[in-house]
Enzyme design. Structure first.
Site, PDB file in Angstrom:
ATOM      1  N   SER A  14      76.324  10.754  17.045  1.00  0.00           N
ATOM      2  CA  SER A  14      75.104  10.359  17.626  1.00  0.00           C
ATOM      3  C   SER A  14      75.048  10.892  18.838  1.00  0.00           C
ATOM      4  CB  SER A  14      74.905   8.715  17.686  1.00  0.00           C
ATOM      5  OG  SER A  14      75.592   8.220  18.664  1.00  0.00           O
ATOM      6  N   ASN A  15      75.935  10.863  19.845  1.00  0.00           N
ATOM      7  CA  ASN A  15      75.917  11.580  21.247  1.00  0.00           C
ATOM      8  C   ASN A  15      75.601  13.007  21.102  1.00  0.00           C
ATOM      9  OD1 ASN A  15      76.089   9.630  23.594  1.00  0.00           O
ATOM     10  ND2 ASN A  15      77.721   8.801  22.099  1.00  0.00           N
ATOM     11  N   ASN A 109      83.304  13.934  29.430  1.00  0.00           N
ATOM     12  CA  ASN A 109      83.477  13.012  28.563  1.00  0.00           C
ATOM     13  C   ASN A 109      82.577  11.826  28.701  1.00  0.00           C
ATOM     14  OD1 ASN A 109      84.865  11.506  26.337  1.00  0.00           O
ATOM     15  ND2 ASN A 109      85.941  10.337  27.831  1.00  0.00           N
ATOM     16  N   HIS A 111      82.370   7.817  27.858  1.00  0.00           N
ATOM     17  CA  HIS A 111      83.280   6.552  27.360  1.00  0.00           C
ATOM     18  C   HIS A 111      82.474   5.376  27.624  1.00  0.00           C
ATOM     19  CE1 HIS A 111      86.984   4.202  26.996  1.00  0.00           C
ATOM     20  NE2 HIS A 111      86.477   3.766  28.071  1.00  0.00           N
ATOM     21  N   ASP A 147      90.477   8.873  30.185  1.00  0.00           N
ATOM     22  CA  ASP A 147      89.013   8.152  30.705  1.00  0.00           C
ATOM     23  C   ASP A 147      89.123   7.989  32.303  1.00  0.00           C
ATOM     24  OD1 ASP A 147      88.413   7.949  28.168  1.00  0.00           O
ATOM     25  OD2 ASP A 147      89.368   6.174  27.673  1.00  0.00           O
ATOM     26  N   GLU A 176      74.132   5.620  26.370  1.00  0.00           N
ATOM     27  CA  GLU A 176      74.747   6.785  26.267  1.00  0.00           C
ATOM     28  C   GLU A 176      73.928   8.157  26.048  1.00  0.00           C
ATOM     29  OE1 GLU A 176      78.347   6.587  23.820  1.00  0.00           O
ATOM     30  OE2 GLU A 176      78.735   4.466  24.330  1.00  0.00           O
TER      31      GLU A 176
HETATM   32  C1  GAR Z   1      80.860   6.503  21.605  1.00  0.00           C
HETATM   33  O1  GAR Z   1      80.289   5.167  21.807  1.00  0.00           O
HETATM   34  C2  GAR Z   1      81.559   7.152  22.568  1.00  0.00           C
HETATM   35  O2  GAR Z   1      81.261   6.722  23.753  1.00  0.00           O
HETATM   36  C3  GAR Z   1      82.900   6.390  22.032  1.00  0.00           C
HETATM   37  O3  GAR Z   1      82.892   6.763  20.737  1.00  0.00           O
HETATM   38  C4  GAR Z   1      81.615   6.520  20.367  1.00  0.00           C
HETATM   39  C5  GAR Z   1      81.279   7.952  19.299  1.00  0.00           C
HETATM   40  O4  GAR Z   1      80.220   7.645  18.760  1.00  0.00           O
HETATM   41  N1  GAR Z   1      83.929   7.420  22.685  1.00  0.00           N
HETATM   42  C6  GAR Z   1      85.079   6.863  23.123  1.00  0.00           C
HETATM   43  O5  GAR Z   1      85.246   5.824  22.788  1.00  0.00           O
HETATM   44  C7  GAR Z   1      85.959   7.963  23.786  1.00  0.00           C
HETATM   45  N2  GAR Z   1      87.180   7.179  24.286  1.00  0.00           N
HETATM   46  P1  GAR Z   1      79.170   9.034  18.519  1.00  0.00           P
HETATM   47  O6  GAR Z   1      80.066   9.791  17.436  1.00  0.00           O
HETATM   48  O7  GAR Z   1      78.111   8.343  17.529  1.00  0.00           O
HETATM   49  O8  GAR Z   1      78.622   9.693  19.645  1.00  0.00           O
END
Ligand code: GAR
Length: 200
Positions: A14-15, A109, A111, A147, A176
């Protein structure tokens, strides 16, 4: 010339979608041209292709325990695609110093916590268990410490009575999707890029 950006994902994406959609507006100062996953068959790859972005998997398995060899294979793809900035977006694999050093200052990144609080996994559950009243997300430059690294953007959300891990995660995720495109745009506008992309 807009910097050419690769997004690394391991799952939902999604990001990645938020970054691609932002970069598809004409005045956005970066171009998302590649999505890389360490796993084949993840929704992010299919979604990227639907959005018109080249997407490929570089699975870790053939490289066994040699994590650097896996990263060298990824780096070769980045160089071939003339990538200048890398965005980790739910890339759930620790990087070795090799790839981090190759992309110092050009790897971001996101987080899901207000770093330096709650590095690592299960951030929402940990923030709830600790009785925090606020939580959020952070975009930072990647360094050799997980992180960690210079913070480029942060957004806070309140923790509300009755919140569960899911409701809190959804509130953070909305932020995010807002701050990651903003932080990439700010970095893209700021850095000057040498010919040929990544630093040796
Ligand atoms: C997001 O919430 C991101 O911040 C997190 O994983 C998710 C991925 O969602 N990342 C971490 O925890 C990295 N340490 P997405 O695939 O829908 O973007």
């Amino acid at each position: 010339m807009k910097p050419r950006v690769a997004v690394f994902c391991s799952g939902r994406g999604s990001n990645m979608e938020a970054l691609i959609r932002a970069s598809q507006s004409a005045d956005y100062p970066a171009e998302i041209v590649l999505v890389v996953s360490n796993k084949a068959d993840v929704p992010a790859l299919e979604l990227a292709r639907k959005l018109g972005v080249k997407a490929l998997a570089v699975p870790a398995k053939p490289f066994g325990k040699d994590r650097e060899a896996h990263e060298r294979a990824i780096d070769a793809v980045l160089v071939a695609e003339k990538i200048e900035i890398v965005c980790l977006a739910g890339y759930m694999r620790l990087l070795t110093p090799y790839l981090v050093r190759r992309w110092t200052g050009r790897m971001l990144n996101i987080h899901p916590s207000l770093l330096p609080k709650y590095p690592g996994l299960d951030t929402h559950a940990r923030a709830l268990a600790a009785g925090e009243r606020k939580h959020g997300c952070t975009v930072h430059l990647v360094t050799e410490i997980m992180d960690d690294g210079p913070i480029l953007a942060q957004a806070e959300v309140p923790i509300l009575p009755g919140d569960t891990e899911e409701t809190l995660a959804a509130r953070v995720l909305e932020q995010e999707h807002r701050i990651y495109p903003e932080a990439l745009a700010a970095l893209s506008a700021r850095i000057s890029l040498p010919e040929g992309g990544a630093k040796p």
